[in-house]
Design a protein around this motif. Sequence first.
Motif, PDB file in Angstrom:
ATOM      1  N   ILE A  13      66.682 -33.182  75.666  1.00 27.84           N
ATOM      2  CA  ILE A  13      68.143 -32.470  74.122  1.00 27.84           C
ATOM      3  C   ILE A  13      68.755 -33.397  74.566  1.00 27.84           C
ATOM      4  CG2 ILE A  13      69.175 -30.903  72.755  1.00 27.84           C
ATOM      5  CD1 ILE A  13      66.422 -29.454  72.846  1.00 27.84           C
TER       6      ILE A  13
ATOM      7  N   LEU B 176      69.692 -37.295  73.473  1.00 31.98           N
ATOM      8  CA  LEU B 176      70.015 -37.057  72.336  1.00 31.98           C
ATOM      9  C   LEU B 176      71.565 -37.006  72.528  1.00 31.98           C
ATOM     10  CD1 LEU B 176      67.426 -35.591  70.710  1.00 31.98           C
ATOM     11  CD2 LEU B 176      67.052 -37.980  70.608  1.00 31.98           C
TER      12      LEU B 176
ATOM     13  N   PHE C 225      65.335 -41.165  71.700  1.00 33.65           N
ATOM     14  CA  PHE C 225      63.939 -39.765  71.365  1.00 33.65           C
ATOM     15  C   PHE C 225      63.009 -41.036  72.409  1.00 33.65           C
ATOM     16  CE2 PHE C 225      61.048 -39.624  67.711  1.00 33.65           C
ATOM     17  CZ  PHE C 225      61.062 -38.383  68.194  1.00 33.65           C
TER      18      PHE C 225
ATOM     19  N   ARG D 298      56.897 -38.512  78.087  1.00 33.76           N
ATOM     20  CA  ARG D 298      56.000 -37.337  78.016  1.00 33.76           C
ATOM     21  C   ARG D 298      54.554 -37.679  77.953  1.00 33.76           C
ATOM     22  NH1 ARG D 298      57.047 -34.391  72.068  1.00 33.76           N
ATOM     23  NH2 ARG D 298      53.998 -34.208  72.226  1.00 33.76           N
TER      24      ARG D 298
ATOM     25  N   VAL E 240      60.605 -27.347  73.314  1.00 26.13           N
ATOM     26  CA  VAL E 240      62.395 -28.643  73.388  1.00 26.13           C
ATOM     27  C   VAL E 240      60.895 -30.027  72.689  1.00 26.13           C
ATOM     28  CG1 VAL E 240      62.690 -30.290  75.704  1.00 26.13           C
ATOM     29  CG2 VAL E 240      63.353 -27.639  75.407  1.00 26.13           C
ATOM     30  N   TRP E 241      60.248 -29.986  72.860  1.00 23.42           N
ATOM     31  CA  TRP E 241      59.246 -30.732  72.088  1.00 23.42           C
ATOM     32  C   TRP E 241      59.362 -31.175  70.570  1.00 23.42           C
ATOM     33  CZ3 TRP E 241      54.656 -30.878  75.753  1.00 23.42           C
ATOM     34  CH2 TRP E 241      54.907 -31.438  76.769  1.00 23.42           C
TER      35      TRP E 241
ATOM     36  N   ILE F 108      61.592 -28.866  68.963  1.00 23.16           N
ATOM     37  CA  ILE F 108      63.358 -29.533  68.427  1.00 23.16           C
ATOM     38  C   ILE F 108      63.530 -30.840  68.956  1.00 23.16           C
ATOM     39  CG2 ILE F 108      65.096 -28.828  68.624  1.00 23.16           C
ATOM     40  CD1 ILE F 108      64.547 -25.987  70.548  1.00 23.16           C
ATOM     41  N   THR F 109      62.673 -31.779  69.894  1.00 24.91           N
ATOM     42  CA  THR F 109      63.549 -33.636  69.513  1.00 24.91           C
ATOM     43  C   THR F 109      63.495 -33.443  68.404  1.00 24.91           C
ATOM     44  OG1 THR F 109      62.787 -32.679  71.964  1.00 24.91           O
ATOM     45  CG2 THR F 109      63.703 -34.911  71.308  1.00 24.91           C
ATOM     46  N   PRO F 110      62.668 -33.920  67.812  1.00 27.52           N
ATOM     47  CA  PRO F 110      62.261 -34.598  66.438  1.00 27.52           C
ATOM     48  C   PRO F 110      63.679 -34.218  65.776  1.00 27.52           C
ATOM     49  CG  PRO F 110      60.168 -34.116  67.112  1.00 27.52           C
ATOM     50  CD  PRO F 110      61.663 -33.069  67.867  1.00 27.52           C
TER      51      PRO F 110
ATOM     52  N   LEU G 291      66.256 -32.570  65.900  1.00 29.91           N
ATOM     53  CA  LEU G 291      67.592 -32.637  66.178  1.00 29.91           C
ATOM     54  C   LEU G 291      68.064 -34.443  66.445  1.00 29.91           C
ATOM     55  CD1 LEU G 291      70.039 -32.017  68.096  1.00 29.91           C
ATOM     56  CD2 LEU G 291      68.634 -32.016  70.336  1.00 29.91           C
ATOM     57  N   MET G 292      67.070 -35.101  66.825  1.00 34.50           N
ATOM     58  CA  MET G 292      67.164 -36.673  66.792  1.00 34.50           C
ATOM     59  C   MET G 292      67.541 -36.843  65.127  1.00 34.50           C
ATOM     60  SD  MET G 292      64.526 -39.663  66.673  1.00 34.50           S
ATOM     61  CE  MET G 292      64.339 -38.784  65.247  1.00 34.50           C
TER      62      MET G 292
ATOM     63  N   LEU H 213      71.337 -36.250  64.216  1.00 30.32           N
ATOM     64  CA  LEU H 213      71.515 -36.853  64.369  1.00 30.32           C
ATOM     65  C   LEU H 213      71.854 -38.827  64.368  1.00 30.32           C
ATOM     66  CD1 LEU H 213      71.550 -36.123  68.957  1.00 30.32           C
ATOM     67  CD2 LEU H 213      73.401 -35.675  67.064  1.00 30.32           C
TER      68      LEU H 213
END
Lengths: 183, 296
Positions: free
Chosen positions: A47, A50, A80, A87, B9-10, B12-14, B16-17, B20
Motif C-alpha cells: 500500500i 503505491l 503493484f 507476494r 492488505v492483499w 485492498i491493494t488492487p 487502491l491501485m 490511483l
Amino acid sequence: MEQVKITAALIVAVLLQWTLRNVAEPLTFIDFPLIIVVYAALRGSSIRALFYATFAGIAVDALSGGLLGANGFSKTLIAFIVSEIVRRVYVDNLLLRIPVIAGACLLNDLVYYGMHRLLGQSPTGQFVPTVAYTLIGTTIAGTIIYLILDRFFAENIRKGKREVFAPRRQTRRRNPIRLGSRR
Amino acid sequence: MAERSQKEVWKITPWLMLLLLLCNFALMAFDARQTNTQQRVIRVWAQTAADFVQSPVTFVGSAITNYFSSISSMRTAQSENDVLKQRVQELEIEVQTNKGLTVENERLKSLLELKANTNYKFLSAQVIGRDTSAWFDTSIIDRGSLDGVKLNMPIVTNGGLVGRVTAVSPLTAQVALITKDKAGLGAVVGTLEVSNANGVVSGSGQKEILEMGYVPGSIEVKIGESVYTNGQDGIYPAGLKLGEVIEVRADSATQPQRIFIQPSAKLSAMQEVAVLLYEPPPRPEFEKTLPNAKKK
C-alpha cells in the motif's frame, strides 16, 4: 521507523531527479524515484509503495515537459506488479533484485511512452536509445543503491554479513540411534 | 487504529491501485487537452519548491566547473594573449572604418525616412534545471512572474531563438524548446520581407534538428541559407534567427519539400539565456468571431 527512512529516501530521490541533469546530462538516464518505489515494494509494504509511486511520479512530472500524471501512472502500475511478485516469489536477495529492477525500468519506460502516444504526445527522445540507456543506468544505480539501503536502513540484516545469495534451508540431522529407541 | 492483516492488505491493494491509476489518467487527460501551455497548479507549486534546491545546486555546480576550467585555461593563456594583442590592433583599424560607415548609414536612413527598429527589452536568466525525464527537453530558468515573465514569452540566446515559456511560477519559469514536436512556429528561409519561402518549423523527432514544412515547391531552397521567424504565428516576433538549412528533401505532392534546419543556438548546453519581454499584438476582432476560434 523503516517507513520514515524509506520516505526520506524517496524525497532525496525526487530532489536528485530534479537537480542532477543540470549537473551532468547522462544522469538523466537514472530513474531514482523508480528505484526507491521498487525497493519499497520489495520490502513488502504494497500500500505504501503505491502511494510513494503516485507521489514521486507526479513530483517528477511537475518539472517535466511530459504529461502530468504519466510517471505517476507507470510507477503505480510497477509498484503493484512488484508487490504481487514479492507476494508469490522470494526475492529478498541482491541477485534476484537485479532482474526485478531491470524489468521494472523497462516496463516503466514502455508504459510512459505508450501513454504519451495514446494521448497524442510525441516525446523528443528517440525510443530505442532512451529505453536502452535508462535500462542500463537505472539497473546499475539501483543495484548500488539497494546495497547502500540494505546496509543503512534494513534492521533485520546482521552487522557485517550480507546475504547476497538466498539462504539455503538446512535440513535437520536426526540421530538414527535416538530414532530407533523412541516409542 | 487496528493494524490490517496481510489478507486484508492483499484485498485492498488492487482496488487502491485502480483508484490511483484512474486519478493519474484523469490528470494526464486533463493535461493533454491544452497543448499550447503547461500552466497547472501542481507545476507552479512544484517549480516554486524546486527553486530552493535547484538554484543552490546549480550555483555550486557551476562554481566547481568554472574553477576547474580556469585551471585548464591557464595553460593556453600565454599563447592566446599574443594572438589577442594582434587581433586588438586589427580591430582598432576596423572600428575606425565602421565609425565612418555608421555616420553614413544614419544619414541615408534619415534620407529614406525609415523608422528605427523596435528593440525589445530583455531579461537575462540562468538555466537552473533541466527536464526530469529523459524523454523531454524542457528547461527551468530562474526568472518568474515576479520578474515580469509571462506565458509564451520567447527565450533567446546570442545564437538565436531557443523556445518559449510554457509555465510560470512566481520565482521560476519552464521553457519548452523549439525542438519539441508540437511547437510549430512560422518561419521564412532567407531575408525577411524579401523571400517568399514561408513555412512552419517544428521538431523533427531528432535532438537538435528542426524540420520546416509547407514551403512551396516552386521556391528553391539552398543548403546553408539562414532561417528566421516571420512573426505570423502570433507568439514570436519576426526576425529572430532559428538556424541554417542543412538538408532539403523532396516529398509528396501536398508537401513538395521537407527542409531540415540546424538550430543556431546550442540547445543542449545553454546556461545563460534571455527572456524577450515581448507580447504579441492582440488578435483582430474578426479572428475571434470565426466558428473555430477558441472560446473562453
